[in-house]
Design an enzyme around this catalytic site. Structure first.
Site, PDB file in Angstrom:
ATOM      1  N   GLY A  67      10.371   6.163  15.553  1.00 35.33           N
ATOM      2  CA  GLY A  67      10.827   7.011  16.641  1.00 35.33           C
ATOM      3  C   GLY A  67      11.028   6.203  17.909  1.00 35.33           C
ATOM      4  O   GLY A  67      10.637   5.039  18.000  1.00 35.33           O
ATOM      5  N   GLY A 115       8.874   6.569  11.742  1.00 36.18           N
ATOM      6  CA  GLY A 115       9.877   7.599  11.479  1.00 36.18           C
ATOM      7  C   GLY A 115      10.925   7.179  10.468  1.00 36.18           C
ATOM      8  O   GLY A 115      11.533   8.027   9.810  1.00 36.18           O
ATOM      9  N   GLU A 138       1.107   2.670  13.216  1.00 31.11           N
ATOM     10  CA  GLU A 138       0.770   3.475  14.391  1.00 31.11           C
ATOM     11  C   GLU A 138      -0.555   3.121  15.058  1.00 31.11           C
ATOM     12  O   GLU A 138      -0.699   3.267  16.281  1.00 31.11           O
ATOM     13  CB  GLU A 138       0.789   4.961  14.020  1.00 31.11           C
ATOM     14  CG  GLU A 138       2.173   5.543  13.821  1.00 31.11           C
ATOM     15  CD  GLU A 138       2.802   5.189  12.489  1.00 31.11           C
ATOM     16  OE1 GLU A 138       3.990   5.497  12.292  1.00 31.11           O
ATOM     17  OE2 GLU A 138       2.107   4.596  11.624  1.00 31.11           O
ATOM     18  N   ASP A 146       2.172   9.449  10.918  1.00 30.63           N
ATOM     19  CA  ASP A 146       2.685  10.824  10.905  1.00 30.63           C
ATOM     20  C   ASP A 146       3.893  10.881   9.984  1.00 30.63           C
ATOM     21  O   ASP A 146       3.962  10.136   9.020  1.00 30.63           O
ATOM     22  CB  ASP A 146       2.993  11.297  12.331  1.00 30.63           C
ATOM     23  CG  ASP A 146       4.142  10.534  12.982  1.00 30.63           C
ATOM     24  OD1 ASP A 146       4.413   9.369  12.598  1.00 30.63           O
ATOM     25  OD2 ASP A 146       4.792  11.092  13.890  1.00 30.63           O
TER      26      ASP A 146
END
Length: 358
Positions: A67, A115, A138, A146
């Site tokens: 992301g 992402g 992350e 995520d």
């Protein structure tokens, strides 16, 4: 297909093509890109002319680095809600990809992180090359895996997923397949011919002409110490086992963990272990949404992005700075309900719907 859009959308023969088109940012996902991919997938779902969807990235460096964390940094600093809105739509897209009724082929060439894993590793057919570097990194920015990453890593053999989730280690083709993040190896030089084949024939026939043997990986030979060390109950105990193992690679992993956010490590371990008992992907994505929203309010996310991406001093000042100072209450806060108006709620389905005939 050509275009200046952040996602180039079009059709070639039997395929719908999605090309992430921000090569200067390693195709990092913006909110608009997420919505455009979703729009295309919904349009193609009932279009008989589109038999297969293929997603790839523009440029030579990778499919997608994740992301847009610079945008998340600015939002978190300003106390905004744009990141929560982005994650809501992104996780909804991840679920759509996982349940898509047509073959969804992801070309996971080059860097595929965060992402980027979310828009590829939930697909029907996941292709890696000798250039692939797949990771959920992350914890290094004070965040937690995520986009369904905790779901995927929870399903990896033994404790491999725990190792990858905590350390953020990037793996190549063979190890990505071993961990269940990818399905097939195709040499990078054959990708153009593969996409041409997909436009002209079935997925099965196109793959048969181009799939090869991946170069040897590393994780299979490390299973003994990984499974032993990461089976411990706490991050502190994992660290102790790694340091006491007498294995150089394990001690390197301990050094890697020592540089990560202590809070992110403890929340990540809890998230992966909870994911194993939550059931289908949708339930895990709902948990990840709670965790991500809590992280948005934590000091470590802003500090981690500052150190790694903004100032690039690689010297984050985590708060708390030590594992021993992260309490059970600190971890539990990440999993607390958000309230009925803020929760992510995805349709209830069963894992049997992942079976896609092709």
């Amino acid at each position: 297909m050509t275009g200046n859009e952040e996602v180039v959308v079009g059709t070639e023969g039997r395929t719908g093509r999605l090309i992430l088109n921000r090569p200067e940012a390693l195709n990092a996902l913006s909110h608009g890109m997420v919505l455009r991919i979703e729009e295309a997938l919904i349009a193609w779902r009932d279009d008989p002319a589109v038999e297969t969807v293929v997603i790839s990235g523009a440029g030579e460096r990778g499919l997608c680095a994740g992301g847009d964390i610079r945008a998340i940094y600015e939002d978190a600093r300003g106390g905004g809600t744009e990141s929560a809105d982005f994650w809501r739509d992104e996780y909804r897209l991840n679920a759509l990809i996982a349940r898509y009724p047509k073959p969804y082929v992801a070309l996971m060439d080059g860097i595929v992180m965060g992402g980027g894993v979310g828009v590829s590793a939930h697909g029907t057919v996941r292709i890696v090359t000798e250039r692939s570097r797949v990771a959920m990194p992350e914890t290094g920015i004070g965040f937690v895996p995520d986009v369904g990453g905790t779901y995927l890593l929870a399903l990896a053999p033994g404790e491999l997923g725990t190792h990858l989730a905590l350390t953020g280690t990037a793996v190549g083709a063979a190890d990505a397949m071993l961990c269940g993040l990818a399905d097939h190896f195709v040499p990078a030089e054959r990708l153009d011919r593969l996409t041409t084949g997909l436009a002209q024939s079935s997925v099965h026939d196109a793959l048969a002409a181009h799939v090869g043997q991946a170069p040897p990986g590393r994780l299979a030979s490390q299973r003994e110490w990984i499974d032993h060390c990461y089976a411990a109950d706490t991050v502190e105990q994992i660290m102790d086992r790694l340091l006491a193992s007498g294995v150089a690679a394990a001690q390197e992993a301990a050094a890697t963990l020592a540089a990560k956010s202590p809070t992110a490590l403890k929340v990540t371990l809890t998230a992966v272990r909870r994911a194993r008992g939550l059931g289908p992907l949708e339930r895990v994505l709902e948990q990840e949404y709670r965790v991500s929203c809590a992280a948005l309010d934590s000091p470590d996310l802003v500090e981690g992005i500052r150190a790694q991406v903004i100032d690039k001093d690689r010297d984050p000042r985590w708060s708390p700075a030590a594992l021993a100072d992260v309490t059970g209450e600190d971890v539990a806060r990440y999993f607390a309900p958000l309230g009925i108006d803020r929760e992510l709620r995805l349709p209830a389905v069963t894992d049997s719907f992942q079976e896609v005939p092709w």
